[in-house]
Design an enzyme around this catalytic site. Structure first.
Site, PDB file in Angstrom:
ATOM      1  N   GLY A 121      28.689 -26.988   2.494  1.00 33.25           N
ATOM      2  CA  GLY A 121      28.103 -28.210   3.044  1.00 33.25           C
ATOM      3  C   GLY A 121      26.811 -28.620   2.370  1.00 33.25           C
ATOM      4  N   CYS A 237      18.434 -21.335   9.470  1.00 33.84           N
ATOM      5  CA  CYS A 237      18.802 -21.958  10.750  1.00 33.84           C
ATOM      6  C   CYS A 237      18.221 -21.107  11.877  1.00 33.84           C
ATOM      7  CB  CYS A 237      20.314 -22.122  10.875  1.00 33.84           C
ATOM      8  SG  CYS A 237      21.279 -20.639  10.560  1.00 33.84           S
TER       9      CYS A 237
END
Length: 475
Positions: A121, A237
């Site tokens: 991604g 993250c």
């Protein structure tokens, strides 16, 4: 239920509205898609979804009100869009910022490494802003994650590409080769807790400590692989300070890089760093519509000249690692149709051909990517090069279906026919199709003007050449 230790950690984050943050962590995750600028969809601006909202920091991105069954959209399989959390789309403008920090002659054709790339991604988000002349290396350390990375990269369509399965230390050993390096580091996963129960279950203070140490090891290797004047993008993250601001400080104090202000803080509710004065971006679910993410950008002191691009002289004059010509006929099957492969591809800089490990697929690498391939090959395990161009069918070589997913494929080579949605899903299930008014031979099939793959039309039916490893098994 959020782990109690995580709740306690949240209470230590300076300047944070802890109650609002923890309440937001119990809400539903965001859903986003990002369009592929290399594959514009004819009169279909948002890939078939309505009631979308733009992503403030990424022009190609949109939020959806709910999560549809993406498998039922043929455009996903064609690589026309990518399903991605809106926060992660920040890699598009961060790449734009990184390019602006490079000298123009370097930024026109940079060498780019995504060191922790799977499933692809962030790599594809970077590609949406890179010049077509950039050479991209997508690396993944975990072998089990390579398949997803290779599939997503093939569908995205970038041809100047190397896919690798190596440790970060291997790139450090190869030397200062890259102008931009992204390290989206393995982390404790705090930012994924809204959508991943495993992230909640596995979290512990000791995991945070382990991840922070691993991140520093990867970052040290990344800096060794970065050219003087090059740009490092670091992200996690997570929310805790050890993996975020304190590792950013380590990049400056111990690794000697210069912090850079991306200028993106405040857009769409993006928060700045919570500790210290090194500019960073924080995506917090109570302030931004997206999952948890931390990102910062750095520049390595010094300057490097533009890369010297070497052209490949021809398709057939190359050898593999064992010194054998890649076009060698073993007497048991037809020789690789080198002149034909050349006709299928844009003649942008010459091409090199590489058989894959099984000997049943033939990969074509643009000549512009050749110097980087040769520099990395002694140190790094390269598992994919450029485009899968041909596939062995019995004793004959045929064009591979992946070929027409590449943006370097010449569209005048095979006739094109448009499929309905029902036909496209049948094709993606690898079922036979009956095509009317279509010439015999190899035919490109597509949906909404975007190629899906190849069939071989034999008259009453068309043999489906969609890769069996990608086929939709259940609807």
């Amino acid at each position: 239920m959020l782990p109690e230790g995580f709740r306690a950690m949240a209470g230590t984050l300076p300047g944070l509205d802890t109650d609002a943050f923890l309440a937001a962590m119990e809400t539903a995750p965001s859903v986003g898609i990002r369009l592929n600028p290399l594959k514009p969809v004819a009169s279909f601006p948002w890939a078939g979804y309505s009631d979308v909202q733009p992503v403030e920091w990424c022009a190609e991105g949109a939020r959806l009100p709910e999560r549809p069954v993406f498998t039922l959209n043929p455009l996903l399989h064609a690589g026309a869009f990518y399903v991605q959390d809106p926060s992660s789309m920040i890699y598009a403008p961060l790449t734009e910022k990184a390019l602006s920090l490079l000298p123009p002659e370097v930024g026109a054709a940079p060498y780019v490494l995504d060191m922790c790339a799977s499933p692809g991604g962030k790599t594809s988000a970077m590609m949406s802003r890179l010049p077509r002349e950039a050479v991209v290396v997508a690396n993944e350390y975990v072998a089990q994650r390579i398949g997803a990375l290779r599939e997503n990269m093939a569908k995205w369509g970038w041809s100047r590409l190397l896919v690798c399965n190596s440790d970060s230390a291997d790139f450090a050993n190869a030397g200062e080769l890259f102008d931009i390096i992204a390290v989206d580091a393995p982390c404790s996963g705090e930012g994924m807790m809204r959508k991943d129960e495993d992230a909640r279950a596995q979290w512990s203070p000791s995991l945070v400590e382990q991840c922070s140490a691993l991140q520093r090891e990867i970052l040290a290797n990344a800096v060794k692989a970065l050219r003087p004047g090059g740009v490092l993008i670091y992200s996690t993250c997570t929310f805790n300070l050890d993996e975020d601001e304190r590792n950013a400080a380590y990049i400056v104090s111990d690794l000697g890089l210069e912090p850079v202000d991306s200028g993106l803080s405040g857009i769409g509710g993006i928060l700045p760093q919570l500790e210290g004065d090194i500019p960073a971006l924080r995506f917090m679910p109570h302030a931004t519509d997206g999952e948890g993410l931390f990102a910062a950008i750095f520049r390595k002191p010094g300057e490097s000249p533009a890369h010297e691009i070497r052209r490949a002289s021809s398709l057939d004059g190359r050898k593999d690692k064992k010194g054998k010509k890649v076009a060698k006929d073993d007497g048991k099957r037809s020789a690789i149709p080198l002149p034909e492969v050349g006709k299928w591809l844009e003649d942008e800089s010459g091409w090199r051909l590489f058989p894959d490990r099984s000997g049943t697929l033939l990969e074509a690498l643009p000549g512009a990517a050749s110097p980087l391939n040769d520099s990395l090959s002694p140190f790094v395990r390269i598992v994919g090069r450029g485009i899968t161009a041909a596939e062995l069918k019995g004793k004959e070589w045929a064009p591979a279906s992946e070929l027409v997913l590449s943006c370097a494929w010449r569209r005048d080579v095979f006739p094109y026919t448009e499929l309905s949605e029902e036909e496209a899903l049948r094709y993606l299930r690898r079922e036979a199709l009956a095509l009317e008014d279509v010439p015999k031979g190899y035919v490109t099939v597509g949906y909404r003007g975007v190629p899906l793959g190849l069939v071989k039309n034999i008259g009453k039916r068309a043999n489906n050449l969609y890769p069996s490893r990608w086929k939709i098994k259940f609807l």
